[in-house]
Write an enzyme that holds these catalytic residues in place. Sequence first.
Site, short mmCIF file in Angstrom:
data_model
loop_
_atom_site.label_atom_id
_atom_site.label_comp_id
_atom_site.label_asym_id
_atom_site.label_seq_id
_atom_site.Cartn_x
_atom_site.Cartn_y
_atom_site.Cartn_z
N CYS A 3 0.84 -1.20 0.00
CA CYS A 3 0.00 0.00 0.00
C CYS A 3 0.88 1.25 0.00
CB CYS A 3 -0.90 0.00 1.23
SG CYS A 3 -1.89 1.51 1.43
N CYS A 11 -1.38 6.68 6.11
CA CYS A 11 -2.39 5.91 6.85
C CYS A 11 -1.71 4.69 7.48
CB CYS A 11 -3.51 5.46 5.91
SG CYS A 11 -4.75 4.40 6.69
N CYS A 352 -16.90 -10.03 18.27
CA CYS A 352 -15.79 -9.29 17.67
C CYS A 352 -14.79 -8.85 18.73
CB CYS A 352 -16.31 -8.08 16.89
SG CYS A 352 -17.20 -6.87 17.90
#
Length: 393
Positions: A3, A11, A352
């Site tokens: 990325c 980021c 989660c």
Amino acid sequence: MQCDYFDAGVCRSCTFMGLPYAAQLADKDASVRSALAAHVDDALWLQPFSGPESGFRNKAKLVVGGRRGAPALGILADRGAVADLTRCGLYEPVLADAVRALPGVVARSGLTPYDVARRSGELKNILMTASPDHELMVRFVLRSPGQLPRLREALQDLRTTLPRATVVTANLLPEHKAVLEGPEEVVLTEADSLTMRVDDVGLHLRPQSFFQTNTTVATGLYRQVTDWVRAVGATSLWDLYCGVGGFALHALRAGAVRAVRGLEVSPAAVDSANRTAREMGAAPGTAVFEAGDATQDLGPARDANASGEPAGTTPGSPEVLVVNPPRRGIGGDLAARIEHWPDLRHVVYSSCNVTSLSRDLAAMPSLRVRAARLFDMFPQSAHHEVAVLLERV
């Protein structure tokens, strides 16, 4: 996965970026096994379920910055500026194409991006969801309703640029605070829900309803829970925190049970679940979804009524219970109610957060784990989804 945003330090959301995906998955599986070691024997763990390591997100949550006519869409950076993330590699292909086209739509609309530092401007965020049928829901988060006419004028350009935009809305967020959306939604299109078709179940997703971020892995999770429900031989299922009814409706559609009931705090999600049940042709009374808070509306176990049911429950009692709570888990009160629930033999818990899951399992000692599995909804990060099948001993 590589990325450019991560390499440039723009980021850092993907904390596992650069680590081979097989190693990510193995590390994550080992981590959740360790966190639940007090409750789950190693032999009970199934192989983790995973999908693609990139191009998996069905949602985009974009902060809008820049200036009128030259917007920036991405994440907040230093001093309230917005760093561009329109070429993030996590988005599903149809969503990725739409995100890259959005800056032009916003620029042509004349909407003024919100300036966090100055607390001025109108367009705060854009939230998008892509369905398995490649349709889109696009939500513009505005500071006030004063820009609704401008957004309505831009609607034709939006739908020409993004012909798959089935649902378009304006969400109103007048307060200056660190949230993505406000409570009021104005639907600008004929359709008010996005159909998330998973294994031939057309779940209706309204603008503020929850759906898993990774459709491929969500499909695997629904299938696994359905298989567990079928294996225990249950005929009736209750789904707490049911959202738009995914677990219950998949079990019903597959013939794993004959009747389902769901409880969900969001009335809009409940309406969506009941709509899907009707479209599936569910017989009257076999699929009932109601608005309510599972932590309150089932009644405390210590106040069980003469029939032995927890006070406040709807008539009858399920043979299997599915719970899919938010990160905080089901909590001590609901765990105690489930622990003392007469005739409830099996529970499926989808979580989660293994920390809250471990705490809840400790509060239900008569329910033992019979199977467990990691579902990797969030590659490139430590986030996880774990499902466990519990049986009363």
